[in-house]
Design an enzyme around this catalytic site. Sequence first.
Site, PDB file in Angstrom:
ATOM      1  N   ARG A  46       0.812  -1.221   0.000  1.00  0.00           N
ATOM      2  CA  ARG A  46       0.000   0.000   0.000  1.00  0.00           C
ATOM      3  C   ARG A  46       0.843   1.267   0.000  1.00  0.00           C
ATOM      4  O   ARG A  46       0.500   2.246  -0.675  1.00  0.00           O
ATOM      5  CB  ARG A  46      -0.937  -0.016   1.212  1.00  0.00           C
ATOM      6  CG  ARG A  46      -1.965  -1.141   1.127  1.00  0.00           C
ATOM      7  CD  ARG A  46      -2.978  -1.039   2.241  1.00  0.00           C
ATOM      8  NE  ARG A  46      -3.947  -2.126   2.165  1.00  0.00           N
ATOM      9  CZ  ARG A  46      -5.006  -2.225   2.955  1.00  0.00           C
ATOM     10  NH1 ARG A  46      -5.235  -1.304   3.876  1.00  0.00           N
ATOM     11  NH2 ARG A  46      -5.849  -3.243   2.844  1.00  0.00           N
ATOM     12  N   ASP A  62     -15.605   8.874   9.318  1.00  0.00           N
ATOM     13  CA  ASP A  62     -14.525   7.942   9.018  1.00  0.00           C
ATOM     14  C   ASP A  62     -13.231   8.733   8.969  1.00  0.00           C
ATOM     15  O   ASP A  62     -13.238   9.934   8.668  1.00  0.00           O
ATOM     16  CB  ASP A  62     -14.760   7.223   7.683  1.00  0.00           C
ATOM     17  CG  ASP A  62     -13.998   5.903   7.597  1.00  0.00           C
ATOM     18  OD1 ASP A  62     -14.611   4.841   7.800  1.00  0.00           O
ATOM     19  OD2 ASP A  62     -12.776   5.940   7.351  1.00  0.00           O
TER      20      ASP A  62
END
Length: 304
Positions: free
Chosen positions: A57, A158
């Site tokens: 990632r 979030d």
Amino acid sequence: MDSAKKPGADTSARQARPETIKEFEFTARDFERVRALIYRRAGIALADSKHEMVYSRLARRLRATGIRSFGAYLDSLENRPDSEEWEAFTNALTTNLTSFFREAHHFPILAEHVRKLSEPITIWCAASSTGEEPYSIAMTLCEALGTMTPQAHVIATDIDTNVLTTASNGIYALERLDKMEPERARRFFLRGKGAQEGLVRVRPELRQMVTFKQLNLLSDDWPVSGPFDAIFCRNVMIYFDKPTQGKILARFAPLMKPNALLFAGHSENFLYVSDAFKLRGKTVYELDPGRAGAHRLVARSIEK
């Protein structure tokens, strides 16, 4: 028959299965630095087994920024605390696995709960991901209260700004509704036509019920105020260690109404972390009246 290996057999095997050469060097020290940074920034405790996931990632961030080593990339973060790259770094290491009506046993409990309440009703979804969970909550409110426009509001937060953009748009691939009852899908979604074939969009009435905000549960300032009739914090606490979980739960308690419910993920158990809550059902908690007041004092001291 002689089972001894022939000379050169090992060499041939190695030549047939060459080791993958990584684009960037990623040392054990680099991994430990990443673990320390994401823990301080977002409270996420990365397990030893996440080494390859972290490399995969963050290698994308190195390519995007043009930085050629993990050491230099991490240096740039530490040297610039206000850098916009911190947001991308955090987004990259956040896992967003979700679906409509995931852990379906929670939603009948929510429906039964809200039918007993006086409107307006306010729910906080503390890990909205790409929006499936808060929209599932909103659909449940509409069905339980018998109208597409109930006096109800869902605050959806979030840490990942990328998923919040998707959630706000409310547009999904049609196959995301495969497990949803056809009548529910027809009631709450609009099907795309022409160039939008294969896509669906959440109906405007439902989207108006949900407000999306960026929120880091480790931040000193939360852009939510309560009091809430329910809090959904599902499959988030598993990424935090026990002390961090305890601090977050201590801050939840004063934001909840006396009869509010707290919904957890299927692998999460809050009884070993906080005594402010008691188990009501499968991964559903309610405030313990005898302990909630004391926990409110603890929460205020933490915030100070």
